[in-house]
Design an enzyme around this catalytic site. Structure first.
Site, PDB file in Angstrom:
ATOM      1  N   ILE A 159       0.845  -1.208   0.000  1.00 38.02           N
ATOM      2  CA  ILE A 159       0.000   0.000   0.000  1.00 38.02           C
ATOM      3  C   ILE A 159       0.875   1.251   0.000  1.00 38.02           C
ATOM      4  O   ILE A 159       0.568   2.233  -0.685  1.00 38.02           O
ATOM      5  CB  ILE A 159      -0.984  -0.031   1.196  1.00 38.02           C
ATOM      6  CG1 ILE A 159      -1.918  -1.249   1.071  1.00 38.02           C
ATOM      7  CG2 ILE A 159      -1.797   1.268   1.246  1.00 38.02           C
ATOM      8  CD1 ILE A 159      -2.799  -1.521   2.281  1.00 38.02           C
ATOM      9  N   THR A 237      -3.665   5.559   7.235  1.00 36.97           N
ATOM     10  CA  THR A 237      -4.631   4.598   6.685  1.00 36.97           C
ATOM     11  C   THR A 237      -4.323   3.194   7.194  1.00 36.97           C
ATOM     12  O   THR A 237      -4.890   2.219   6.695  1.00 36.97           O
ATOM     13  CB  THR A 237      -4.567   4.558   5.140  1.00 36.97           C
ATOM     14  OG1 THR A 237      -3.203   4.364   4.757  1.00 36.97           O
ATOM     15  CG2 THR A 237      -5.123   5.803   4.504  1.00 36.97           C
ATOM     16  N   ALA A 238      -3.393   3.083   8.158  1.00 38.84           N
ATOM     17  CA  ALA A 238      -2.928   1.749   8.563  1.00 38.84           C
ATOM     18  C   ALA A 238      -3.742   1.241   9.760  1.00 38.84           C
ATOM     19  O   ALA A 238      -4.733   0.510   9.575  1.00 38.84           O
ATOM     20  CB  ALA A 238      -1.438   1.801   8.851  1.00 38.84           C
ATOM     21  N   ARG A 239      -3.355   1.614  10.958  1.00 41.07           N
ATOM     22  CA  ARG A 239      -4.095   1.239  12.162  1.00 41.07           C
ATOM     23  C   ARG A 239      -4.001   2.361  13.176  1.00 41.07           C
ATOM     24  O   ARG A 239      -2.937   2.991  13.338  1.00 41.07           O
ATOM     25  CB  ARG A 239      -3.517  -0.047  12.774  1.00 41.07           C
ATOM     26  CG  ARG A 239      -3.936  -1.329  12.090  1.00 41.07           C
ATOM     27  CD  ARG A 239      -5.432  -1.618  12.258  1.00 41.07           C
ATOM     28  NE  ARG A 239      -5.843  -2.868  11.639  1.00 41.07           N
ATOM     29  CZ  ARG A 239      -6.348  -2.989  10.407  1.00 41.07           C
ATOM     30  NH1 ARG A 239      -6.523  -1.916   9.646  1.00 41.07           N
ATOM     31  NH2 ARG A 239      -6.703  -4.167   9.944  1.00 41.07           N
ATOM     32  N   GLU A 268     -11.978   2.143  17.582  1.00 43.79           N
ATOM     33  CA  GLU A 268     -13.084   2.426  16.638  1.00 43.79           C
ATOM     34  C   GLU A 268     -14.331   1.672  17.094  1.00 43.79           C
ATOM     35  O   GLU A 268     -14.220   0.529  17.540  1.00 43.79           O
ATOM     36  CB  GLU A 268     -12.699   1.934  15.231  1.00 43.79           C
ATOM     37  CG  GLU A 268     -11.546   2.694  14.626  1.00 43.79           C
ATOM     38  CD  GLU A 268     -11.118   2.106  13.266  1.00 43.79           C
ATOM     39  OE1 GLU A 268     -11.850   1.255  12.728  1.00 43.79           O
ATOM     40  OE2 GLU A 268     -10.052   2.503  12.772  1.00 43.79           O
ATOM     41  N   HIS A 286     -12.867   4.754   8.614  1.00 44.47           N
ATOM     42  CA  HIS A 286     -12.239   3.498   8.157  1.00 44.47           C
ATOM     43  C   HIS A 286     -12.788   3.065   6.789  1.00 44.47           C
ATOM     44  O   HIS A 286     -13.358   1.986   6.645  1.00 44.47           O
ATOM     45  CB  HIS A 286     -12.417   2.391   9.210  1.00 44.47           C
ATOM     46  CG  HIS A 286     -11.365   1.318   9.112  1.00 44.47           C
ATOM     47  ND1 HIS A 286     -10.892   0.631  10.205  1.00 44.47           N
ATOM     48  CD2 HIS A 286     -10.692   0.813   8.036  1.00 44.47           C
ATOM     49  CE1 HIS A 286      -9.987  -0.266   9.815  1.00 44.47           C
ATOM     50  NE2 HIS A 286      -9.851  -0.169   8.499  1.00 44.47           N
ATOM     51  N   GLY A 288     -10.822   2.835   3.949  1.00 50.69           N
ATOM     52  CA  GLY A 288      -9.730   2.456   3.040  1.00 50.69           C
ATOM     53  C   GLY A 288     -10.141   1.478   1.956  1.00 50.69           C
ATOM     54  O   GLY A 288      -9.880   1.689   0.772  1.00 50.69           O
ATOM     55  N   SER A 289     -10.806   0.409   2.324  1.00 49.36           N
ATOM     56  CA  SER A 289     -11.151  -0.618   1.332  1.00 49.36           C
ATOM     57  C   SER A 289     -12.608  -0.532   0.891  1.00 49.36           C
ATOM     58  O   SER A 289     -13.113  -1.446   0.232  1.00 49.36           O
ATOM     59  CB  SER A 289     -10.882  -2.009   1.920  1.00 49.36           C
ATOM     60  OG  SER A 289     -11.720  -2.233   3.048  1.00 49.36           O
TER      61      SER A 289
END
Ligand code: DGY
Length: 321
Positions: A159, A237-239, A268, A286, A288-289
């Site tokens: 990514i 955008t990771a954690r 979250e 959240h 991202g996907s």
């Protein structure tokens, strides 16, 4: 031959559920109720596998409580920090994830966060929607451009590299830190820093792309933020747990950092309330996907892993832990 028995913890896209229903004796979460530990353990009874997501905390206690029949946990995610892989392995349960298929969607969100943070999207949208936009002003709502800026990438994996590729099109200079340097083909001209301080010192914008591990949790903290240039921007955008919220909120409130673009958070969806009043924090839930193409691809990849496992083959995305 009887089909493997599967418990699916969350509602998945229709095409994914259709395929799962065709190939598995599957129980779905039609109401998409957020599973509890108890409901996961109950759903796992007399099943051979679990198809879980990032909202399911599959820790050692839960793994101990699973019935003997469970042989695989396939997660509908690239990240697997919500699963105690060592505990699963100790019980002989395989764990798989879904890498690759969400790379582009997540890189696109990283660019959206960079742009939103750099161009004051939160404050500007609020002004417009509240009816307080009086007129175009030569000095109003000024942000900063990405063009010509130095982008520091913490974790130049799949990514991170997809984000770098897009950032190059904006004329950004790419810097990165990984535990070890990549080959020239994967670096594509990105400048390597062998420590965090070196990377942070040249990052006008820092984009976080490393996994959440014991080593990276809390890595963005008061000490490391101090290495960033005055007025830098952080994008995540990771954690969420890679960031110490108090330290980031303090730096944003003080103007030490110009802005942050965040798609992931500690705890979250109950995020630190300090972010909510910060007009220089551009926040997404959240996402991202979150495209249908990607969520389908994640579901199909999770099913591919289950299919291989139940055929007696090694799944493509077996997590080693
Ligand atoms: C993942 O896959 O790990 C994401 O955080 C959810 O899309």
């Amino acid at each position: 031959m009887s089909r493997p028995r599967l418990f699916v913890t969350r509602k998945l896209p229709p095409d994914v559920e259709t395929r799962a229903a065709r190939d598995y004796d599957a129980v779905f979460n039609t109401g998409d109720n957020l599973p509890t530990r108890e409901s996961i353990v109950a759903g796992a009874q007399e099943k051979d596998g679990l198809l879980v997501t990032v909202t399911d905390r599959i820790d050692a206690d839960l793994i101990r409580a699973l019935p003997e029949s469970i042989r695989i946990i396939s997660t509908f995610s690239v990240g697997y920090d919500h699963i105690d892989v060592a505990a699963a392995r100790a019980r002989g349960i395989a764990v798989t994830n879904t890498p690759d298929v969400l790379t582009d969607a997540t890189a696109e969100i990283a660019l959206l966060l960079m742009l939103g943070a750099a161009r004051n999207a939160t404050a500007s949208i609020a002004t417009l929607r509240s009816g307080n936009w009086r007129n175009w002003a030569p000095t109003g709502m000024l942000g900063t451009e990405l063009t010509g800026k130095r982008l520091g990438i913490l974790g130049l994996g799949r990514i991170g590299r997809a984000t770098a590729q897009r950032a190059r099109a904006f004329g950004m200079e790419i810097h990165y830190h990984n535990r070890s340097r990549l080959d020239a083909e994967r670096e594509r001209g990105a400048i390597y820093h062998d420590d965090i301080a070196g990377l942070f010192g040249v990052s006008d914008i820092l984009s976080i792309h490393c996994a959440s591990t014991p080593e990276t949790r809390g890595l963005i903290n008061r000490d490391t933020i101090a290495h960033l240039p005055e007025g830098a921007i952080i994008v995540n955008t990771a954690r969420g747990d890679i960031v110490d919220d108090e330290a980031l909120i303090e730096a944003l409130a003080a103007g030490r950092l110009a802005a942050a673009g965040l798609d992931v958070f500690n705890n979250e969806p109950n995020i630190h309330p300090g972010y909510l009043n910060l007009s220089n924090a551009f926040l997404l839930p959240h996402l991202g996907s979150a495209t249908l193409e990607t969520r389908n691809a994640m579901g199909f990849r999770a099913l591919d892993n289950l299919d291989a496992f139940f055929r007696g083959q090694s799944p493509r995305d077996l997590v080693e832990g």
